[in-house]
Every structure is written in structure tokens, then in C-alpha cells.
Design an enzyme around this catalytic site. Structure first.
Site, PDB file in Angstrom:
ATOM      1  N   ASP A  96      35.364 -18.948  15.335  1.00  0.00           N
ATOM      2  CA  ASP A  96      36.558 -18.815  15.276  1.00  0.00           C
ATOM      3  C   ASP A  96      36.574 -17.454  14.233  1.00  0.00           C
ATOM      4  O   ASP A  96      35.810 -16.650  13.776  1.00  0.00           O
ATOM      5  CB  ASP A  96      37.340 -19.894  14.696  1.00  0.00           C
ATOM      6  CG  ASP A  96      36.956 -19.949  12.498  1.00  0.00           C
ATOM      7  OD1 ASP A  96      36.013 -20.359  12.129  1.00  0.00           O
ATOM      8  OD2 ASP A  96      38.180 -20.028  12.373  1.00  0.00           O
ATOM      9  N   GLU A 160      36.348 -22.172  10.197  1.00  0.00           N
ATOM     10  CA  GLU A 160      35.920 -21.508   8.724  1.00  0.00           C
ATOM     11  C   GLU A 160      37.365 -20.619   8.568  1.00  0.00           C
ATOM     12  O   GLU A 160      37.332 -20.962   6.841  1.00  0.00           O
ATOM     13  CB  GLU A 160      34.914 -20.760   8.831  1.00  0.00           C
ATOM     14  CG  GLU A 160      34.169 -20.050   7.517  1.00  0.00           C
ATOM     15  CD  GLU A 160      34.713 -19.150   7.053  1.00  0.00           C
ATOM     16  OE1 GLU A 160      34.665 -18.980   6.198  1.00  0.00           O
ATOM     17  OE2 GLU A 160      35.590 -18.195   7.675  1.00  0.00           O
TER      18      GLU A 160
HETATM   19  N1  BES Z   1      32.719 -14.349   6.604  1.00  0.00           N
HETATM   20  C1  BES Z   1      33.653 -14.123   5.608  1.00  0.00           C
HETATM   21  C2  BES Z   1      33.387 -14.018   4.297  1.00  0.00           C
HETATM   22  C3  BES Z   1      32.847 -12.896   3.387  1.00  0.00           C
HETATM   23  C4  BES Z   1      33.005 -12.128   4.044  1.00  0.00           C
HETATM   24  C5  BES Z   1      31.592 -13.054   2.844  1.00  0.00           C
HETATM   25  C6  BES Z   1      32.069 -10.492   3.239  1.00  0.00           C
HETATM   26  C7  BES Z   1      31.307 -12.294   1.905  1.00  0.00           C
HETATM   27  C8  BES Z   1      31.287 -11.024   2.454  1.00  0.00           C
HETATM   28  C9  BES Z   1      34.505 -15.738   5.779  1.00  0.00           C
HETATM   29  O1  BES Z   1      34.659 -15.723   6.930  1.00  0.00           O
HETATM   30  C10 BES Z   1      35.818 -15.235   5.019  1.00  0.00           C
HETATM   31  O2  BES Z   1      36.443 -14.756   5.659  1.00  0.00           O
HETATM   32  N2  BES Z   1      36.081 -16.662   4.762  1.00  0.00           N
HETATM   33  C11 BES Z   1      37.571 -16.374   3.307  1.00  0.00           C
HETATM   34  C12 BES Z   1      37.340 -17.867   2.671  1.00  0.00           C
HETATM   35  C13 BES Z   1      39.141 -18.599   3.682  1.00  0.00           C
HETATM   36  C14 BES Z   1      39.322 -18.143   4.930  1.00  0.00           C
HETATM   37  C15 BES Z   1      38.768 -20.088   3.606  1.00  0.00           C
HETATM   38  C16 BES Z   1      37.375 -15.169   2.613  1.00  0.00           C
HETATM   39  O3  BES Z   1      37.006 -15.259   2.107  1.00  0.00           O
HETATM   40  O4  BES Z   1      38.869 -15.053   2.393  1.00  0.00           O
HETATM   41 MN    MN Z   2      32.729 -15.675   8.297  1.00  0.00          MN
HETATM   42 MN    MN Z   3      36.330 -14.087   7.742  1.00  0.00          MN
END
Ligand code: BES
Ligand code: MN
Ligand code: MN
Length: 464
Positions: A96, A160
């Protein structure tokens, strides 16, 4: 035997080289599917993306491939179990993507990928379609050369970006099926293409919404203004009091459980190549801002934060309207660091907001999804395999880094499945994930495909 193994790695790298173009074309294909999990309008597209991933897993050689339906978006599963006496790697990723808006700021349409200047531009190119697909292609390359050295399971989810709500139930119900020795995830970044790194920490998240209600209806701001409390004004006062002049969050007990990072680790962290003037220029800002006593690198990784993600109320349309609004709302999220717990912080936040709200408004607080912070110990053996794999493919020892983003399922994998995750991502912080013009370097895509089989090889060797 040794020679045989070496030849296998050569075969894999030749295979990748020969199939490069097709591996890219396939990624572009899935990038054309707008699998935006947040927006119900794209529900069918998320199903399409899930089916597409499942099909490719099957083609690459996976068994037991399933598109598991949930009350939300489907979860793709597949595995290749070669020998029950060998360890099992569970590869996790998400198909997603975040909404593409504001679409008008994209230089090319978000779901019509283009390759320009060595980069693939599309929503999801880096986060996470490009990164999860590296695993499917690395698996294909190992399978095609009869060189998969351990068992592998894949779980590719579709929620996610909206908090992995249904994955949590799925892993609880399928503990046996998902049982593994280590989880491998590419959904994070490296410092730079010539500075490889491995993520050893992620922040957690506590996401809240506050709604204040004043008078029972919008009022004429001349007839009532001055005599009645304005909930938008009140919300602004409250929000601005949440962080003090030193950048400290004022919620009572907010820092109580924060595990302070050692001076050694802080010193090491601050050696990460980082040019603050380039950083400011890239973002179009004149100055950085954050908690006093911490560097920018520390502020965005080892310290907790509080940010307003959206705030609204009153009249925001064209022209003017002299209104004293009845309601005001804000979405406020806090990034958490090891030691902190999202439920505990949510309670503290609620208590604090209720305490500081003036008596002329009523308060309604809603909890959105949350997630716990993560640390991966450096002495965890698969971490050594990941370090060695990166060293092999980049020709340089990777440095351990803590990142500011969150992947809430990682803490749940550990508590439910009892397995730790290796966060071996290949993105760059400049890839504009979640922003207009998201992109992923061809270098990074192919480097990932090249590195993953080395991880499998080294991990198998240290386990045998
Ligand atoms: N891949 C990201 C998280 C991320 C990005 C970790 C760059 C480290 C470096 C993930 O898809 C994301 O965006 N996570 C969200 C979590 C939330 C929607 C619960 C976030 O971090 O905002
Ligand atoms: Mn991600
Ligand atoms: Mn993300």
C-alpha cells in the site's frame, strides 16, 4: 563445496544482470496500480496490487501463495520451505502507498512511473513497492540458480500506511504459519549511496485527535465576540503551550520512561555525514528548530516529538466570514523513543489536555493508531549477516543508524512471534516518501536486489 558456493553467487549476480530490464519493467507495472490504503476509492486497486504481488511471488518460485482477505486490505503470503532443520527468514513489506495529493505538485502523474536521471518517479517507488519488490526479485534470482540457502516466508501487507490494523490480528491468529527466526524488512533508508547504513532503531507513534466545542452553534463574531470564548483561539493557546521555549514537551511525565542514549552512542551518531546547510537548503528553510541540547541528527531520531498534523475550525473558504466558531479540532501525533509506551503516553496526553482546557469549552479526545519504538541490538547474529552483506555489495562497512520514522508492526512481530527484525532498507531520506515526486534510485533498487542474496548466504553460513 566452497567453490560451488562461490559459483552460485556468481550465477546469481549474472542472473540479476541479465534480467535487469525486466525486473525494472515489472516494478513499473505495480507502480501503476494506485493502491492507496487510506482512501476507500482505491479499494479495488489495493486488491489488484495484492493479486499482482501474489502472482509474482508464485512465478518467482514461492509455494503456498495466498491472498488472505481481512476486514481491511488483503495480506499476501507465500513461502519456500526447503529444510525444516534450517532457519527461516520472514520477509515483510507493504504494497500500500500514501495518498498522492497534492497531485498538482507532481512533475509527472504519481501513478504513471517515469525513469528520469537514474530515478524512478512514482508514488510508492521507494515506500515500499520498490523496496519490497527487491526481495521478490532477489528470491527469484536465488530460486533460478538453486541457491536459496534457508527457508523463507513472505508477508506483504496493504495497511502499513494506515496503522497495520488487520495485520496485528492476522499475526496473532497465524503464529505457527509465520513462525521464523528473523524478520527481514526493507522499508527504511541508508545515509547516502556511498555511506551504507543499517537501521537499528525506529521511533514509535501515538496519534491523537482533539475536538473542542464552545457555543452550541457558530455565532456572529460581532454580536457575541468578546463575551464568549472562541474554541479556535483556545485550541491555538493549548497547542502552543505543549512545547516550551527549549523545545521540551510540557505534558506531565512525558519524558519519564525515555531511555537516555549513552554519550558514546551519541558521539558515534553525530559522526554520521550530515550537512546542515544542505539540509536547510533542500527544505527551503532559514533555520532548524528543536529541543535544546541536541543536534539535528539526534532530534530526528533519539528524541520524542510532538507535531500538529492538521488543525481546523471556523471559516476557511474564500473571502471572509465573521464567525465565532462552535468547534475547533487538531490531529496531533507524538513520535516515541525506546522506553516510552504509546498507551501510557496517550493517557498522559488526555489527562494533560483535559487539565489545560479552559472551562468554556468541552473536550473530546480520540485515539488513533499507535505503535511502539524499536531497537535492534548490534550483537544479534543476523545483524552481523546484514552488515557483512552490505559491506560486500557496497564495498564499505555500513554504519548503524536510528531513524525517526515508524513501522509499528516491528514491535508486534517481536512480542507476538518472538522474532527480531533486521531493518535493511535502501532508500534515501531525499527520496520524498509521502511527498510529491517520490522517487527511488535505480542504483538503490539494483543494490538491494544484489545485497539480499548475500544476507541469505551469510545468515545460512552462521546458522549451520
Ligand atoms: N517506511 C515508512 C517508515 C520509515 C521511513 C522508517 C523512513 C524509516 C525511514 C513507513 O511506511 C511509514 O511511513 N510509517 C508511518 C507509520 C504510520 C502510518 C503508522 C510513519 O512513520 O509515519
Ligand atoms: Mn514504508
Ligand atoms: Mn510510509
Amino acid at each position: 563445496m566452497l567453490l560451488n558456493k562461490k559459483i552460485k553467487m556468481d550465477f546469481i549476480s549474472n542472473y540479476i544482470e541479465t534480467n535487469k530490464e525486466r525486473m525494472l519493467e515489472e516494478l513499473l507495472e505495480v507502480l501503476r496500480i494506485p493502491s492507496v490504503s487510506a482512501d476507500p476509492k482505491y479499494k479495488e486497486d489495493t486488491v489488484r496490487a495484492a493479486n499482482w504481488m501474489a502472482e509474482k511471488l508464485k512465478k518467482a518460485g514461492a509455494d503456498n501463495v495466498e491472498v488472505c482477505t481481512t476486514n481491511g486490505h488483503p495480506i499476501v503470503y507465500g513461502d519456500k520451505l526447503i529444510d525444516s532443520s534450517k532457519p527461516t527468514v520472514l520477509v515483510y513489506g507493504h504494497y500500500d502507498v500514501q495518498p498522492a495529493d497534492p497531485v498538482e505538485l507532481w512533475h509527472s502523474p504519481p501513478f504513471e512511473p517515469v525513469v528520469k536521471d537514474g530515478k524512478i518517479y512514482a508514488r510508492g517507488a521507494c515506500d515500499d513497492k520498490g523496496q519490497v519488490y527487491m526481495h521478490v526479485k532477489a528470491f527469484e534470482a536465488m530460486m533460478a540458480n538453486d541457491a536459496l540457502p534457508v527457508n523463507v516466508k513472505f508477508i506483504i501487507e496493504g495497511e502499513e500506511e494506515v496503522g497495520s490494523e488487520h495485520l496485528e490480528g492476522f499475526i496473532k491468529e497465524n503464529k505457527e504459519k509465520l513462525s521464523c527466526d528473523v524478520i527481514l524488512i526493507s522499508d527504511t533508508s541508508i545515509v547516502a549511496n556511498d555511506v551504507p547504513s543499517i537501521t537499528v532503531g525506529l521511533r514509535g507513534l501515538c496519534y491523537m485527535e482533539v475536538e473542542l466545542t464552545g457555543p452550541n452553534r457558530d455565532l456572529h463574531s460581532g454580536v457575541y465576540g468578546g463575551a464568549i470564548g472562541n474554541p479556535v483561539n483556545a485550541l491555538c493557546d493549548m497547542v502552543s503551550s505543549l512545547i516550551d521555549e527549549n523545545g521540551h514537551i510540557t505534558i506531565e511525565g512525558f519524558y519519564d520512561d525515555v531511555l537516555e542514549v549513552s554519550d558514546e552512542e551519541r558521539a558515534a551518531m553525530n559522526k554520521t555525514p550530515f550537512d546542515e546547510s544542505v539540509y536547510k537548503k533542500d527544505l527551503g528553510i532559514n533555520a532548524v528548530k528543536g529541543e535544546s541540547g541536541y543536534t539535528t541528527l539526534e532530534r530526528k531520531s533519539i528524541r520524542p516529538t510532538l507535531d500538529v498534523n492538521g488543525i481546523w475550525g471556523g471559516y476557511t473558504g474564500d473571502g471572509t466570514k465573521t464567525v465565532l466558531p462552535s468547534k475547533a479540532s487538531a490531529k496531533i501525533s507524538m513520535r516515541l523513543v525506546p522506553g516510552q509506551d504509546s498507551e501510557v503516553i496517550a493517557e498522559k496526553f488526555e489527562k494533560h489536555i483535559n487539565n489545560i482546557a479552559p472551562d468554556y469549552v468541552s473536550v473530546k479526545i480520540t485515539r488513533h493508531h499507535g505503535g511502539e519504538p524499536v531497537v535492534v541490538p548490534l550483537d544479534f547474529p543476523p545483524m552481523q549477516a546484514a552488515m557483512k552483506a552490505m559491506n560486500k555489495s557496497f564495498g564499505k562497512e555500513p554504519i548503524p543508524t536510528r531513524e525517526g520514522g515508524s513501522i509499528p508492526i516491528v514491535a508486534l512481530f517481536e512480542s507476538v512471534l518472538g522474532a527480531k527484525s533486521i531493518l535493511m532498507g535502501f532508500g534515501l531520506n531525499s527520496d520524498a516518501i509521502h511527498s510529491p515526486n517520490e522517487h527511488y534510485g535505480l542504483f538503490n533498487y539494483y543494490k538491494g536486489i544484489e545485497t539480499i542474496p548475500w544476507f541469505f548466504k551469510y545468515y545460512a553460513e552462521m546458522s549451520s
